[in-house]
Enzyme design. Structure first.
Site, PDB file in Angstrom:
ATOM      1  N   ARG A  49       0.673  -1.094  -0.165  1.00  0.00           N
ATOM      2  CA  ARG A  49      -0.172  -0.031  -0.051  1.00  0.00           C
ATOM      3  C   ARG A  49       0.777   1.257   0.054  1.00  0.00           C
ATOM      4  NH1 ARG A  49      -1.534   2.591   4.791  1.00  0.00           N
ATOM      5  NH2 ARG A  49      -1.374   0.860   5.892  1.00  0.00           N
ATOM      6  N   HIS A 105      -3.826   4.246   4.796  1.00  0.00           N
ATOM      7  CA  HIS A 105      -4.719   3.129   4.823  1.00  0.00           C
ATOM      8  C   HIS A 105      -6.248   3.787   4.359  1.00  0.00           C
ATOM      9  CE1 HIS A 105      -7.373   0.043   6.443  1.00  0.00           C
ATOM     10  NE2 HIS A 105      -7.980   0.757   7.176  1.00  0.00           N
ATOM     11  N   TYR A 123       3.891   5.587  11.375  1.00  0.00           N
ATOM     12  CA  TYR A 123       4.464   4.224  11.631  1.00  0.00           C
ATOM     13  C   TYR A 123       5.034   3.566  10.675  1.00  0.00           C
ATOM     14  CZ  TYR A 123       0.157   3.399   8.751  1.00  0.00           C
ATOM     15  OH  TYR A 123      -0.692   3.405   7.750  1.00  0.00           O
TER      16      TYR A 123
END
Length: 396
Positions: free
Chosen positions: A290, A294, A303
Site C-alpha cells: 500500500r 490506509h 508508523y
C-alpha cells in the site's frame, strides 16, 4: 523456502512486541518479506523482464497486455482523483488502492462472467473489471448510498466495511453454488473473496476457511497482503507467511507477486478453474504494498519509514508493464498519449459527477431496509417525513 523462524526473525532480530515498532523492527520485517520468499510466483520482474514459471505460466498477446496496462492506469487515475475530491471536502473518506492495481486488475480479469466477487472496501480495480463504473462507488464514500449497482447483474457484491465479514458472506454463497450443482466442469461457477492481511487476524476469515474447506466450496480466498494492517506490520500478525495458513485448513495456498499483473492473472485463473471444477477452495496471497495511507483519515508517516516506501516504488506495478511494452515494441508514444487522454477524461467525468451529486431526501434512509414492503416501517417513514416537513426547508 525459508524456515518460519528465519521468516519471522531475520538475522536474529527480536520480534516486535512494543506498542509501536522500533525502526529496527520495521526494517527487519521489511527485509523478511521484501521479495516474497522462494515460493513467490512472478512472471514480470520489476525491471520489466519476462520470466517463466514451471507451474504458472501464461501466454499473453500484445493487445491483451496493452489492455491490462490501460486498466491499471485508468484505475490509478480514478483513485488519485477520488483522493483529491476527499481532500477538497467532496467525499467523507476515501480508501486508496495506490500500488495494488496489478493485484486487483489481474484477479478481476481472471474472472469469468458467471463468477461472483465479494470485495472489502478497497477493490476499486475489481469493480472496474466487473463493469461497475467508478461514479457508482462515490455515493458510498459521500454517505449518500451503499452503492448503486445491481450485485447479481454485475456479479460484484456491495462493498463491506466490517473487516473480514465478506468472507463469511462469500463462503455461504460459494456453498450455495456447490449445493445447486453449479460446479464440476469448466463451465461451472466460482466465487472470489477479497480481504487484506489485517483481516486474517479476524475470526470471520478463519470461520470462512473452515466452512469452505468442509463443504469443498468453490471459493478463492484472495488476500492482498499490502504489508500494513493500518499501522500494524505483517510480522506482528503471523509467524508464517499468510499463504501457508491454508495448509492447516486442508486446501492449497499460493503466494504471487501482487505487483505483477501477469502472475496475478495466471494464478487467479488457475485458482478459479480449480474451484469451478470442484477442487476448491484455494488461498492466494498477493504480495503487494500500500503506497498511500490506509484511508484518507490515516497518516502512514507516523508508523512506517520513508525508505520502505521508496523501495517499493521501484516495484511499481504499472511501470514494469510500461517498460515491457516498450522493450517488446508492443506500444508506441501514440498509445501512451491515448491512455493519458483517456485517464484525463475519466477523471473529469468523476469530478463532474461528484461535485454535482444531489443530496438524498430524508426518505432515503427507509429504502432497501427489507426485501418486501413492511407496514411497520412504512408507518415509521410517514411519521418521520411528516415531522421533518414541519421545519423550514423540510419539504421532501
Amino acid at each position: 523456502m525459508s524456515s518460519p523462524e528465519q521468516w519471522t526473525h531475520p538475522d536474529g532480530a527480536p520480534p516486535a512486541t512494543a506498542a509501536t515498532p522500533t525502526a529496527e523492527q520495521v526494517i527487519a520485517g521489511l527485509r523478511a518479506t521484501t521479495e516474497g520468499g522462494a515460493d513467490l510466483v512472478q512472471l514480470l520482474t520489476p525491471e520489466g523482464e519476462r520470466v517463466h514459471h514451471p507451474d504458472f505460466d501464461i501466454d499473453i498477446t500484445p493487445e491483451e497486455l496493452r489492455g491490462l496496462y490501460r486498466d491499471m492506469v485508468l484505475v490509478r487515475r480514478v483513485d488519485r482523483e477520488a483522493n483529491a475530491l476527499q481532500r477538497q471536502g467532496q467525499l467523507g473518506i476515501w480508501v486508496p488502492l495506490l500500488g495494488q492495481e496489478a493485484a486487483q486488475i489481474g484477479a478481476g480479469r481472471a474472472m469469468q462472467p458467471n463468477d461472483m466477487a465479494f470485495p472489502s472496501y478497497r477493490e476499486h480495480g475489481v469493480a472496474w473489471c466487473r463493469d461497475v463504473h467508478p461514479t457508482q462507488l462515490l455515493g458510498i464514500f459521500r454517505g449518500t448510498d451503499h452503492g448503486t449497482w445491481d450485485p447479481m447483474e454485475k456479479r460484484f457484491h456491495p462493498y463491506v466495511i466490517v473487516i473480514g465479514n465478506q468472507v463469511l458472506n462469500a463462503a455461504g454463497y460459494a456453498m450455495g453454488q456447490r449445493f445447486d450443482g453449479k460446479v464440476g466442469d469448466a463451465d461451472g461457477e466460482a466465487t472470489i473473496c477479497f480481504f487484506g492481511d489485517g483481516a486474517t487476524s479476524q475470526g470471520d476469515v478463519h470461520e470462512g476457511f473452515v466452512w469452505a474447506a468442509v463443504y469443498d466450496a468453490p471459493l478463492v480466498f484472495f488476500c492482498q497482503n499490502n504489508q500494513w494492517a493500518i499501522s500494524e506490520p505483517t510480522e506482528r500478525q503471523t509467524r508464517l507467511p499468510l499463504y501457508q495458513r491454508a495448509k492447516g485448513y486442508g486446501f492449497p495456498g499460493i503466494r504471487v507477486d501482487g505487483n505483477d499483473v501477469l502472475a496475478t492473472l495466471a494464478v487467479t485463473r488457475w485458482a478459479l478453474q480449480e474451484c469451478r471444477t470442484g477442487n476448491g477452495p484455494v488461498l492466494i496471497e498477493a504480495f503487494t504494498y500500500r503506497m498511500d495511507a490506509h484511508t484518507t483519515s490515516d497518516d502512514p508517516s507516523r508508523y512506517r519509514l520513508s525508505d520502505e516506501l521508496e523501495l517499493w516504488k521501484l516495484k511499481d506495478p504499472i511501470e514494469r508493464v510500461r517498460v515491457h511494452l516498450v522493450k517488446q515494441q508492443w506500444a508506441d508514444q501514440e498509445f501512451f498519449d491515448q491512455i493519458q487522454a483517456d485517464s484525463d477524461a475519466i477523471a473529469a467525468e468523476l469530478r463532474e459527477y461528484c461535485v454535482n451529486m444531489p443530496d438524498p431526501g430524508p426518505e432515503r434512509i427507509f429504502s432497501n431496509v427489507y426485501a418486501e414492503p413492511s407496514p411497520v416501517l412504512d408507518a415509521q417513514r410517514d411519521e418521520f417525513l411528516d415531522y421533518v416537513s414541519g421545519f423550514a426547508g423540510g419539504e421532501h
